[in-house]
Design an enzyme around this catalytic site. Structure first.
Site, PDB file in Angstrom:
ATOM      1  N   ALA A 108      99.336  71.345  61.068  1.00 37.84           N
ATOM      2  CA  ALA A 108     100.175  70.312  60.458  1.00 37.84           C
ATOM      3  C   ALA A 108      99.510  69.535  59.346  1.00 37.84           C
ATOM      4  CB  ALA A 108     100.622  69.322  61.553  1.00 37.84           C
ATOM      5  N   THR A 167      97.850  70.552  56.219  1.00 36.74           N
ATOM      6  CA  THR A 167      97.827  70.954  54.814  1.00 36.74           C
ATOM      7  C   THR A 167      98.969  71.924  54.540  1.00 36.74           C
ATOM      8  OG1 THR A 167      96.328  72.823  55.228  1.00 36.74           O
ATOM      9  CG2 THR A 167      95.304  70.710  54.647  1.00 36.74           C
ATOM     10  N   GLY A 168      99.205  72.200  53.267  1.00 33.63           N
ATOM     11  CA  GLY A 168     100.119  73.257  52.850  1.00 33.63           C
ATOM     12  C   GLY A 168     101.503  73.167  53.436  1.00 33.63           C
ATOM     13  N   GLU A 211      90.467  69.540  61.916  1.00 31.77           N
ATOM     14  CA  GLU A 211      89.941  68.935  60.707  1.00 31.77           C
ATOM     15  C   GLU A 211      88.676  68.122  61.006  1.00 31.77           C
ATOM     16  OE1 GLU A 211      90.965  69.709  57.857  1.00 31.77           O
ATOM     17  OE2 GLU A 211      92.979  70.517  58.173  1.00 31.77           O
ATOM     18  N   TYR A 223     104.372  85.814  53.901  1.00 33.21           N
ATOM     19  CA  TYR A 223     104.372  86.060  52.464  1.00 33.21           C
ATOM     20  C   TYR A 223     104.445  87.557  52.237  1.00 33.21           C
ATOM     21  CZ  TYR A 223     102.905  86.061  47.559  1.00 33.21           C
ATOM     22  OH  TYR A 223     102.857  86.255  46.202  1.00 33.21           O
ATOM     23  N   TYR A 237      97.087  92.422  49.906  1.00 35.11           N
ATOM     24  CA  TYR A 237      97.855  91.526  50.770  1.00 35.11           C
ATOM     25  C   TYR A 237      98.822  92.308  51.667  1.00 35.11           C
ATOM     26  CZ  TYR A 237      99.580  87.105  52.449  1.00 35.11           C
ATOM     27  OH  TYR A 237      99.878  86.057  53.274  1.00 35.11           O
ATOM     28  N   LYS A 270     100.942  90.094  59.200  1.00 35.40           N
ATOM     29  CA  LYS A 270     102.278  89.540  58.947  1.00 35.40           C
ATOM     30  C   LYS A 270     103.366  90.418  59.578  1.00 35.40           C
ATOM     31  CE  LYS A 270     100.827  85.995  56.623  1.00 35.40           C
ATOM     32  NZ  LYS A 270     100.851  84.658  57.262  1.00 35.40           N
ATOM     33  N   VAL A 300      99.373  77.353  45.508  1.00 35.17           N
ATOM     34  CA  VAL A 300      97.936  77.120  45.495  1.00 35.17           C
ATOM     35  C   VAL A 300      97.524  76.445  46.795  1.00 35.17           C
ATOM     36  CG1 VAL A 300      96.022  75.960  44.340  1.00 35.17           C
ATOM     37  CG2 VAL A 300      97.906  76.898  42.988  1.00 35.17           C
TER      38      VAL A 300
END
Length: 391
Positions: A49, A51-52, A75, A219, A229, A238, A268
């Site tokens: 929860a 970042t990003g 973190e 992704y 990827y 994935k 990014v």
């Protein structure tokens, strides 16, 4: 402490708390500038929860839907010699603002893959929220227990252009193919096994509300990045994540629940910046999409996911594999054609003309709390910012 920007490659060696506060506030402002979602979640568990897309999901659930949120992340707090990690500051300022706005928010800091963290989360939910109606799985980590992930192609080496993030040099590099152990390790870390363990634990303890929704992020990307990827080790992970979504959806449907994978566009992040070839692709993509007015960051994507898909007025639109597609603007044929043409031509000398490399580096810097006009970076600040619910 006077905090100066120090970034090595994609790694933040220093983080400015006031800049992270600006990042969180910008995302909150984007969400609160729009009408509240009447059909959104009321109690949300966000795994990853800080970042990003995970942070954006927590902000959307809280400030767009007025949901109580529990965020799990791993973190680093500040100490005598260094700043906290960006995700620590993001979470601290999110909680501060949530509490100011009368929103319930709790955080847990530790290894979300571990049984002990699952136990802590279940205990917190029993004490404070009861059953949750949204579970977001947005974990990104290099290892899970004894397993490690590897960013490798499969079957043969992949050679193509990449970029030095420090000096903008465009050069060719080659990545060797993955071993079978590296493929298995990447699937174990980044696939859906842990997501299912979380959902099973919540269900067993009666902490999933009837009709609960769970979503994980994935992704696909372009043909340029496919060998490293989608056709590489990450792609295998994935595929496992997406198969897990289908299995979870089948098991949740009897109680009106649902499980999805949302396929997002390239953005990014420190994680994506560490994948060979991807930063150069994103720099080219950003220029093309910004010129067309179709660019989105994390919060714009997640806001669209909640408003137009998960909690919209009609049925959730999915592709043939059952995935929610938020990458349609990135994969627009005209966009990909233009990015591909620029890829063939890009060199160190014409990088600035063909790409948004300066914007890429600025966004990477902003993730670390730098390059915000309203922050005075010449003033000493106390890096010791507490997360309220962690004491």
């Amino acid at each position: 402490m006077l905090i100066e920007r120090r970034i090595r490659g994609a790694v933040c060696l220093s983080v400015h708390p006031q800049g992270c506060e600006e990042l969180v506030q910008e995302q909150i402002s984007h969400v609160t500038s729009r009408p509240a979602l009447a059909r959104g979640p009321r109690k949300a568990l966000i795994l990853g929860a800080s970042t990003g897309y995970g942070l954006a999901s927590r902000i959307e659930a809280a400030f767009g839907c007025r949901a109580a949120t529990v965020g799990v992340f791993y973190e680093r707090p500040a100490d005598e010699e260094r700043t906290a990690s960006a995700g620590w500051y993001n979470s601290a300022f999110f909680e501060q603002r949530a509490h100011q706005d009368g929103l319930d928010a709790w955080s847990l800091n530790g290894d979300a893959f571990s049984d002990s963290m699952k136990d802590q989360a279940l205990s917190l939910l029993r004490r404070h929220t009861g059953p949750v109606d949204l579970v977001v799985y947005s974990l990104a980590a290099p290892r899970r227990g004894s397993f490690s992930s590897a960013l490798r192609p499969i079957g043969k080496p992949y050679t193509n252009k990449t970029i030095n993030l420090q000096n903008g040099q465009v050069y060719e590099t080659s990545v060797p193919p993955a071993t079978e152990d590296e493929i298995r390790g990447t699937v174990a870390v980044m696939g859906g096994e842990d997501w299912k363990l979380w959902m099973d634990a919540l269900g067993k303890e009666g902490l999933l509300a009837p009709g609960a929704t769970t979503v994980a992020y994935s992704y696909i990307g372009s043909s340029i990045t496919a060998p490293i990827y989608r056709e590489g080790t990450i792609g295998k992970a994935k595929e496992h994540l997406e198969a897990t979504a289908r299995a979870l959806n089948a098991s949740l449907s009897s109680a009106g629940g649902r499980a999805f994978v949302a396929v997002n566009k390239a953005v990014v992040t420190q994680a994506s910046a560490a994948i060979p070839f991807v930063p150069l692709y994103i720099a080219l993509l950003y220029r093309v999409m910004k010129d067309r007015g179709t660019h989105e960051g994390c919060i714009q994507q997640i806001d669209r996911l909640f408003r137009d898909r998960l909690y919209g007025s009609g049925p959730v639109a999915v592709d043939d594999e059952g995935r929610i597609r938020l990458d349609e603007r990135e994969l627009d044929p005209d966009v990909q054609k233009e990015v591909g043409e620029r890829w063939t031509r890009v060199t160190t000398e014409n990088l600035a003309a063909l790409s948004d490399f300066d914007g890429y580096r600025e966004e990477l810097s902003r993730i670390c709390g730098f390059d915000y006009p309203r922050v005075d970076y010449k003033t000493d600040v106390d890096p010791r910012i507490p997360i309220p619910s962690l004491g």
